[in-house]
Design a protein around this motif. Structure first.
Motif, short mmCIF file in Angstrom:
data_model
loop_
_atom_site.label_atom_id
_atom_site.label_comp_id
_atom_site.label_asym_id
_atom_site.label_seq_id
_atom_site.Cartn_x
_atom_site.Cartn_y
_atom_site.Cartn_z
N ALA A 25 10.21 4.41 -17.69
CA ALA A 25 10.93 3.23 -17.23
C ALA A 25 9.99 2.03 -17.11
CB ALA A 25 11.60 3.51 -15.88
N VAL A 26 8.81 2.23 -16.57
CA VAL A 26 7.83 1.15 -16.45
C VAL A 26 7.39 0.68 -17.83
CG1 VAL A 26 5.49 0.59 -15.67
CG2 VAL A 26 7.06 1.78 -14.14
N GLY A 27 7.20 1.60 -18.75
CA GLY A 27 6.81 1.24 -20.11
C GLY A 27 7.87 0.42 -20.82
N LEU A 28 9.13 0.80 -20.66
CA LEU A 28 10.22 0.03 -21.28
C LEU A 28 10.33 -1.36 -20.66
CD1 LEU A 28 12.96 2.78 -21.65
CD2 LEU A 28 11.66 1.68 -23.47
N TRP A 29 10.20 -1.44 -19.34
CA TRP A 29 10.24 -2.74 -18.67
C TRP A 29 9.10 -3.63 -19.15
CZ3 TRP A 29 6.57 -4.45 -14.97
CH2 TRP A 29 6.86 -5.66 -14.39
N LEU A 30 7.91 -3.08 -19.25
CA LEU A 30 6.74 -3.83 -19.69
C LEU A 30 6.90 -4.29 -21.14
CD1 LEU A 30 3.95 -4.85 -18.93
CD2 LEU A 30 3.02 -2.67 -19.69
N ALA A 31 7.41 -3.42 -22.00
CA ALA A 31 7.63 -3.79 -23.40
C ALA A 31 8.65 -4.93 -23.51
CB ALA A 31 8.10 -2.58 -24.20
N HIS A 32 9.70 -4.87 -22.70
CA HIS A 32 10.71 -5.94 -22.71
C HIS A 32 10.10 -7.27 -22.28
CE1 HIS A 32 14.58 -7.89 -22.34
NE2 HIS A 32 14.26 -8.23 -21.11
N ASP A 33 9.33 -7.26 -21.20
CA ASP A 33 8.70 -8.49 -20.72
C ASP A 33 7.70 -9.05 -21.72
OD1 ASP A 33 10.18 -8.57 -18.44
OD2 ASP A 33 8.50 -8.21 -17.06
N LEU A 34 6.91 -8.18 -22.33
CA LEU A 34 5.93 -8.65 -23.30
C LEU A 34 6.60 -9.22 -24.55
CD1 LEU A 34 3.17 -5.91 -23.08
CD2 LEU A 34 3.06 -8.27 -22.26
N THR A 35 7.73 -8.64 -24.96
CA THR A 35 8.47 -9.16 -26.10
C THR A 35 9.03 -10.54 -25.80
OG1 THR A 35 9.06 -6.94 -26.80
CG2 THR A 35 10.40 -8.72 -27.67
N ALA A 36 9.58 -10.71 -24.61
CA ALA A 36 10.12 -12.01 -24.21
C ALA A 36 9.01 -13.06 -24.15
CB ALA A 36 10.83 -11.90 -22.87
N ALA A 37 7.86 -12.71 -23.60
CA ALA A 37 6.74 -13.64 -23.53
C ALA A 37 6.23 -14.01 -24.91
CB ALA A 37 5.62 -13.05 -22.68
N SER A 38 6.22 -13.04 -25.81
CA SER A 38 5.76 -13.29 -27.17
C SER A 38 6.70 -14.24 -27.90
CB SER A 38 5.66 -11.98 -27.94
OG SER A 38 5.32 -12.21 -29.28
N LYS A 39 8.02 -14.06 -27.72
CA LYS A 39 8.99 -14.95 -28.36
C LYS A 39 8.85 -16.37 -27.83
CE LYS A 39 12.46 -11.51 -29.52
NZ LYS A 39 13.82 -11.03 -29.30
#
Length: 58
Positions: A25-39
């Motif tokens: 769950a923490v990994g999925l949350w982190l991946a989502h946040d990093l994707t949003a920041a990258s965009k």
């Protein structure tokens, strides 16, 4: 003589499963946040000034 209960090994397996689920769950949350920041960073680096996320009306 009775054999010892196997409850301890089940408890350990359940704790391990819980730890793995929390890590997932923490990994999925982190991946989502990093994707949003990258965009957002890609938008800003392209020179645009309005990079706000537009939510569609429901």
């Amino acid at each position: 003589m009775r054999e010892p209960d196997e409850g301890g090994s089940r408890r350990g397996a359940m704790v391990g499963l819980l730890v793995a689920a929390v890590m997932l769950a923490v990994g999925l949350w982190l991946a989502h946040d990093l994707t949003a920041a990258s965009k957002l960073q890609d938008c800003l680096m392209s020179g645009r000034t309005n990079c706000n996320v537009i939510e569609p009306a429901r």
